[in-house]
Design an enzyme around this catalytic site. Structure first.
Site, short mmCIF file in Angstrom:
data_model
loop_
_atom_site.label_atom_id
_atom_site.label_comp_id
_atom_site.label_asym_id
_atom_site.label_seq_id
_atom_site.Cartn_x
_atom_site.Cartn_y
_atom_site.Cartn_z
N GLU A 21 -0.16 2.00 -4.65
CA GLU A 21 0.92 1.41 -3.85
C GLU A 21 1.57 0.32 -4.68
O GLU A 21 2.54 0.56 -5.37
CB GLU A 21 0.36 0.88 -2.53
CG GLU A 21 1.42 0.72 -1.47
CD GLU A 21 0.84 0.70 -0.06
OE1 GLU A 21 1.62 0.40 0.86
OE2 GLU A 21 -0.35 0.99 0.11
N GLU A 77 -6.80 -7.43 3.37
CA GLU A 77 -5.73 -6.80 4.16
C GLU A 77 -6.09 -6.72 5.64
O GLU A 77 -5.24 -6.87 6.51
CB GLU A 77 -5.47 -5.39 3.63
CG GLU A 77 -4.37 -4.64 4.36
CD GLU A 77 -4.09 -3.29 3.73
OE1 GLU A 77 -2.97 -2.77 3.94
OE2 GLU A 77 -4.96 -2.75 3.01
#
Length: 882
Positions: free
Chosen positions: A485, A760
Site C-alpha cells: 500500500e 492501525e
C-alpha cells in the site's frame, strides 16, 4: 589607544546608549535555508530575532536589501531595497524588485528596529538561486535506455578544459534516479525525484556539484529504478506501469568557469546505456543485487563503454517541471541488533528494538554464487516465529548474490521496508551483530517538538507517535510503510496534521503535497481517497469521502495556523472551494446524505448494545459535520483573503448546514440520533449545536464513556478530537482517564504489548496474543497518534492564539496524577517552552516565550482548579502557586 581598544570602547558606548538590543538570525528564503532552486517569481523572506539578554526583542520595523554579484569583479551590486517598513512582521516578506532570472544567484540581508526605534546591525547575507523558470531553460533532452529493463545504467563523459568556479546540476526522471559524478553520489537524497502527480507536476532537484567535477575528463552516471512511476502500486492487486512504461532521465549541469564563460552538460543522444549489479528494484517487493554482474568503474572517466548501447531520445514535455520545495528523503538514525535469536521454526532473526522504515546495511563474506536473503517483519507471532502475513502481497525482501570470497557491504537501492525484525538466510554459522545496521529513512524535516512527563507510558506514547510520523513521512504522508500500500491516504494526513506540525516542521512537506491534492482533484471537485491518485481509471472518480476529502480544507488551515503562511490559503483556495461546492451539489435540502463514506474508520466495534448505547455512528451524520467544518474553514479563508462575496455566501450556507443537521439528527432536548462518542465529539468540536445544548451533549459523551468503563470507542475521525472536547467542556478528569487507560481499547494498550510505533487498529495484537485480520493490520500507522496534539496543547499547555504563534497561550491542564510535564516547540519566531512540576503542594511553572511575540499565561494552582492570568512579552517567566 590601540585600534582594538577603540573598537571595544565604541561597542560599549553603543550598548550603553541602547542601540544594540537586537540581532537578526535564521534567515530563510521561501522557508528554506539558502536554497539553490527557487521558482517563486517573488521569493519571500523570513527571519528570527535574538535580543540581548534581559531584553524583550520586539521588532517595530525592518529593512531588506537584495544584492546580486557583479559579473566584472565578483562584488555585490544592490538590486532592490524595500526601505524602512514599519511592521512587526518577520515572516514571508515578498521580494519587490525587478524580475529575477533563471539560474542566477541572489543575496539578501535584513536589519530591524526595536520598539524604541533602535536599529540592529545588518544581518549577514543569506543566499538563494533561482531555478529553471521556463521549459525553454532546459537544453537537455529526455533520454531512455535502449532496453526497458528494471534498473538501467546511463552514462556520458565530458571534458572540462578550464578552472571551474561553480557548477549546478538539475536532474529529474520518470522513475527513481541516483546520479553519480566521477564515482561519487550526487547529493545525499534518496527516492528522488519524489512522488507527485507526474503528468501535471514533476519535481526536479538542484545540486551544487562543483566539488565533484574536475578540470579534464569527467564521467556522469545515472541509475534509474521503477519507483512510484511504474512499480506495482495499490493494495490487494497492485497495478504496474501506472504512470508509464519507460523510464527516462533529464539532466542538465551548468558549469561556470573562473573566467566567467559557461558550459552545459546535458542528457542527449550521445549518452549510452547498459545494466549492472542491480537486477530488480521495486517499492513493495525489494531489491536483488548480483555482484557477478557489476560493471566496476562504470561511473568514472576512462571506463570502456564500447559495448554499451545508444539511448533513445524521448519527446516528453517540460511544461510539468517544478522546483522541489520540500525536504528530501535522507538517511537518519541507525540501530544495531538488540537481540539475535532462532525461532521455533529454526529461522535466524534479528531484533533491532524499534519498528522503523528504511533498510538494513549488511556486511557478508561467502562463496561466489552464495545468495543472502534479508526478509522483513514488524512483529513475531505468538510462538515467536517470523510473521509477514500482514504484508499481504509485498515480498519486502532484499537478495544479495556474491561474486567472490571477499567481504561485501550491501544496501538495497530504490526500495525501502518497514520492520523491526529481519530474517537472514544464506549465511552459514552464527550471525555477527557487527555485520548488521538498520538505517532509518524519512523526509528530512527538522524536529520541532518535544514532550515528556512523569508518566513513562506517556513518554513512550510520544516516542511511538514521533516514530510513526518518521516512518510514514517519506515524501508523501503514507498510511503504512510495510505492506502493499504505502499510499497518501488523505484522511490519515488530515487527522494527524496538527500533531505532525508540533513534532516536525512540516510546512514545506505539506505545502508540496497539497499542490498534488489540487492537481489530482477531480473536475467535479471531489477529492481522491489517496494523493497522488493511483485508484483512478479513466474518468472514474474514486473519492469524495467525508473526513478524507476534507483534507482539501482542513490541512491548508492547519498549515496556516501553525506557520502563519497565508499564501498556502491563497494557493489552495480554488481547491478548497471546489470541495465545498462538490458537497453542496451532492446535498439535498442542505443535507449531505449521499455518496460512499468510510465513516469513523476502524472504530471499536462491539456485539452488544449497552443500555441503548452503541459505537456505530451514522456515516451521513459524520458527513454533515465535516460539511460544516469545511464550509467554516472556507469562509474563514475568504475573510482573510478579502473575498467578501464568498465570505457572505458561505456564512449563509454554513447556517443552513447546521440547521439541517439539527433538524435531521438532534432531538429538541439535545439527544443525537447516533448516540455515540464520535457523534458527540465531532458535534461539539465543529460547533454544530446551539449554546444551550452543548454542555449536556458533553455530559452525554461522558455517560457513554463511563458505560464502556472509561474506554474510547472512536475511530479515525472521532479520536483526534475526543480528549480535546472533554477538556473544553469541563471533563478534563475523564480526558486524562482515557489517555491513561492501558487496557483495550486505549492508547496505552499497544505500549503494554511492546509497541514502538502507533498501530492501525486498537487491537493489532489481541489480549490473547493473536493478531487482528492480516488483510488490514499495520503496526506503523500514525492516525491514532493524533492524541499528541492534545498532549502538547493541554498537558504542556502550548497553544497558538494567533496564526504562526505571533501571540501564544500557555495554559497547562493539571491531572492524571502527573507530577511534572514539559514540552518545547520551535515556532516560526523561535523556541516556546512550558515546564511545570508539583512538589509539596506547590506548582512551579517556567515558560519561555520567543522574541517578537506576546503571550497570555494561565497559571494553574497545584490541583488545577483555578487559573491566574498574566499577559507577558518574550523572555523566560517563572510562576509558583499553591
Amino acid at each position: 589607544m590601540k585600534p582594538a581598544a577603540i573598537i571595544a570602547c565604541f561597542f560599549l558606548l553603543f550598548r550603553k546608549n541602547g542601540l544594540a538590543q537586537l540581532n537578526v538570525t535564521n534567515l530563510l528564503t521561501e522557508a528554506q535555508k539558502d536554497p539553490i532552486s527557487v521558482d517563486a517569481a517573488r521569493p519571500r523572506f523570513s527571519w528570527q530575532i535574538v535580543p540581548e539578554q534581559g531584553k524583550t526583542g520586539f521588532q517595530s520595523a525592518y529593512e531588506i536589501e537584495v544584492d546580486t554579484i557583479s559579473t566584472n569583479n565578483g562584488g555585490y551590486v544592490k538590486l532592490w531595497s524595500g526601505g524602512k517598513v514599519t511592521s512587526g512582521q518577520s515572516l514571508y516578506i515578498p521580494y519587490g524588485g525587478k524580475q529575477l532570472k533563471s539560474g542566477r544567484s541572489y543575496f539578501w540581508k535584513v536589519r530591524v528596529w526595536d520598539e524604541k526605534g533602535n536599529p540592529s546591525p545588518w544581518s549577514g547575507f543569506a543566499s538563494w538561486k533561482m531555478g529553471l523558470l521556463s521549459s525553454a531553460d532546459w537544453k537537455a533532452k529526455w533520454i531512455s535506455p535502449s532496453s526497458n529493463g528494471p534498473v538501467p545504467l546511463l552514462r556520458a563523459t565530458v571534458s572540462l578544459n578550464k578552472e571551474i568556479k561553480e557548477a549546478t546540476a538539475y536532474i529529474t526522471s520518470y522513475g527513481f534516479y541516483e546520479a553519480r559524478i566521477n564515482g561519487k553520489k550526487v547529493g545525499d537524497a534518496y527516492l528522488t525525484p519524489g512522488w507527485t502527480s507526474y503528468t501535471k507536476r514533476l519535481q526536479y532537484q538542484a545540486y551544487d556539484v562543483k566539488d565533484l567535477l574536475k578540470q579534464g575528463e569527467n564521467a556522469v552516471g545515472v541509475t534509474l529504478g521503477n519507483g512510484w512511476y511504474r512499480s506495482p502500486l495499490g493494495p490487494v492487486a497492485p497495478r504496474a506501469d501506472f504512470y508509464g512504461k519507460e523510464l527516462a532521465l533529464l539532466l542538465q549541469i551548468k558549469v561556470v568557469y573562473a573566467d566567467g564563460t559557461e558550459r552545459l552538460i546535458v542528457s542527449d543522444e550521445s549518452w549510452k546505456s547498459s545494466t549492472g549489479a542491480v537486477r530488480f528494484a521495486e517499492i513493495y517487493n525489494g531489491c536483488i543485487i548480483d555482484t557477478r554482474l557489476e560493471q566496476k568503474g562504470w561511473d568514472k572517466a576512462g571506463f570502456d563503454d564500447r559495448e554499451w548501447k545508444s539511448v533513445k531520445v524521448q519527446s516528453y514535455s517540460n511544461n510539468n517541471l517544478v522546483a522541489t520545495v520540500n525536504e528530501p528523503v535522507r538517511q537518519h538514525e541507525t540501530f544495531k541488533p538488540l537481540k539475535i535469536s532462532t525461532t521455533p521454526r529454526g529461522e535466524k532473526i534479528i531484533d533491532f528494538g524499534q519498528n522503523l522504515v528504511g533498510w538494513v546495511r549488511v556486511t557478508v563474506k561467502g562463496q561466489a554464487g552464495d545468495s543472502i536473503r534479508i526478509s522483513h517483519a514488524e512483529v513475531l507471532d505468538k510462538p515467536g516465529n517470523f510473521y509477514t502475513e500482514n504484508l499481504r502481497s509485498a515480498k519486502a525482501q532484499n537478495i544479495y548474490i556474491l561474486n567472490d570470497g571477499e567481504k561485501h557491504t550491501f544496501e538495497p537501492q530504490f526500495t525501502w521496508q518497514g520492520f523491526r525484525y529481519i530474517k537472514v538466510e544464506g549465511i552459514k554459522g552464527d550471525l555477527n551483530p557487527d555485520d548488521f545496521t538498520a538505517i532509518a529513512l524519512y523526509s528530512d524535516m527538522k524536529v520541532t517538538g518535544s514532550f515528556s512527563c512523569s508518566n513513562p507510558m506517556l513518554n513512550q506514547l510520544q516516542h511511538n507517535i514521533q516514530w510513526g510520523q518518521k516512518g510514514n513521512f517519506l515524501d508523501v504522508p503514507t498510511d503504512c510503510p510495510q505492506r502493499d500500500e504505502r499510499l497518501g491516504w488523505t484522511g490519515d494526513a488530515q487527522v494527524f496534521s496538527r500533531t505532525a506540525a508540533f513534532n516536525m516542521n512540516v510546512h514545506n512537506f505539506f505545502t508540496k503535497w497539497l499542490k498534488d491534492v489540487a492537481a489530482d482533484q477531480y473536475p467535479s471537485g471531489s477529492v481522491p481517497y489517496v494523493v497522488p491518485d493511483i485508484f483512478k481509471t479513466g474518468t472514474n472518480e474514486v473519492g469524495g469521502s467525508a473526513g478524507w476529502g476534507d483534507v482539501a480544507t482542513i490541512l491548508p488551515w492547519t498549515v496556516y495556523t501553525a506557520y502563519g503562511d497565508k499564501q498556502v490559503l491563497e494557493t489552495q483556495y480554488q481547491s478548497m472551494k471546489a470541495w465545498v461546492d462538490f458537497i453542496t451539489r451532492q446535498s439535498r435540502n442542505n443535507l449531505w446524505a449521499t455518496g460512499n463514506h468510510f465513516g469513523d474508520w476502524l472504530f471499536y466495534s462491539v456485539n452488544d448494545d449497552r443500555d441503548g448505547i452503541s459505537a456505530i455512528t451514522s456515516k451521513y451524520l459524520i458527513a454533515q459535520c465535516f460539511y460544516a467544518r469545511s464550509t467554516q474553514i472556507l469562509l474563514n479563508s475568504a475573510r482573510l483573503l478579502n473575498k467578501k462575496a464568498d465570505e457572505q455566501f458561505y456564512t449563509q450556507l454554513l447556517q443552513k448546514i447546521k440547521n439541517a443537521y439539527l433538524r435531521e439528527y438532534v432531538t429538541p432536548n439535545g439527544l443525537i440520533s447516533s448516540d455515540t462518542q464520535t457523534a458527540y465529539v465531532i458535534a461539539l468540536e465543529f460547533d454544530m449545536l446551539p449554546a444551550n445544548l452543548r454542555q449536556q451533549a458533553a455530559d452525554r459523551l461522558v455517560k457513554n464513556i463511563k458505560l464502556y468503563n472509561y474506554h474510547l470507542t472512536t475511530g479515525f475521525l472521532g479520536t483526534p478530537y475526543l480528549c480535546d472536547v472533554l477538556s473544553k467542556f469541563n471533563h478534563a478528569d475523564v480526558a486524562y482517564k482515557l489517555l491513561l487507560q492501558d487496557t483495550y481499547p486505549s492508547w496505552l494498550y499497544p505500549i503494554k504489548a511492546g509497541a514502538t510505533t502507533i498501530w492501525e487498529r486498537w487491537d493489532g495484537i489481541r489480549t490473547d496474543g493473536s493478531f487482528e485480520e492480516a488483510s488490514m493490520n499495520s503496526y506503523n500507522h500514525y492516525a491514532y497518534g493524533a492524541i499528541g496534539d492534545w498532549m502538547y496543547q493541554n498537558i504542556a499547555g502550548i497553544q497558538a492564539a494567533e496564526a504562526g504563534y505571533k501571540k501564544i497561550i500557555i495554559k497547562p491542564l493539571i491531572g492524571g496524577n502527573l507530577t511534572w510535564a514539559e514540552a518545547g516547540y520551535d515556532c516560526p519566531y523561535g523556541r516556546i517552552s512550558s515546564k511545570w512540576k508539583i512538589e509539596a503542594g506547590k506548582l512551579d511553572l517556567v515558560v519561555t516565550i520567543p522574541p517578537n511575540t506576546t503571550a497570555d499565561i494561565f497559571v494553574p494552582d497545584a490541583r488545577g482548579k483555578t487559573y491566574q492570568k498574566y499577559s507577558v512579552q518574550s523572555g523566560v517567566h517563572h510562576y509558583s502557586r499553591q
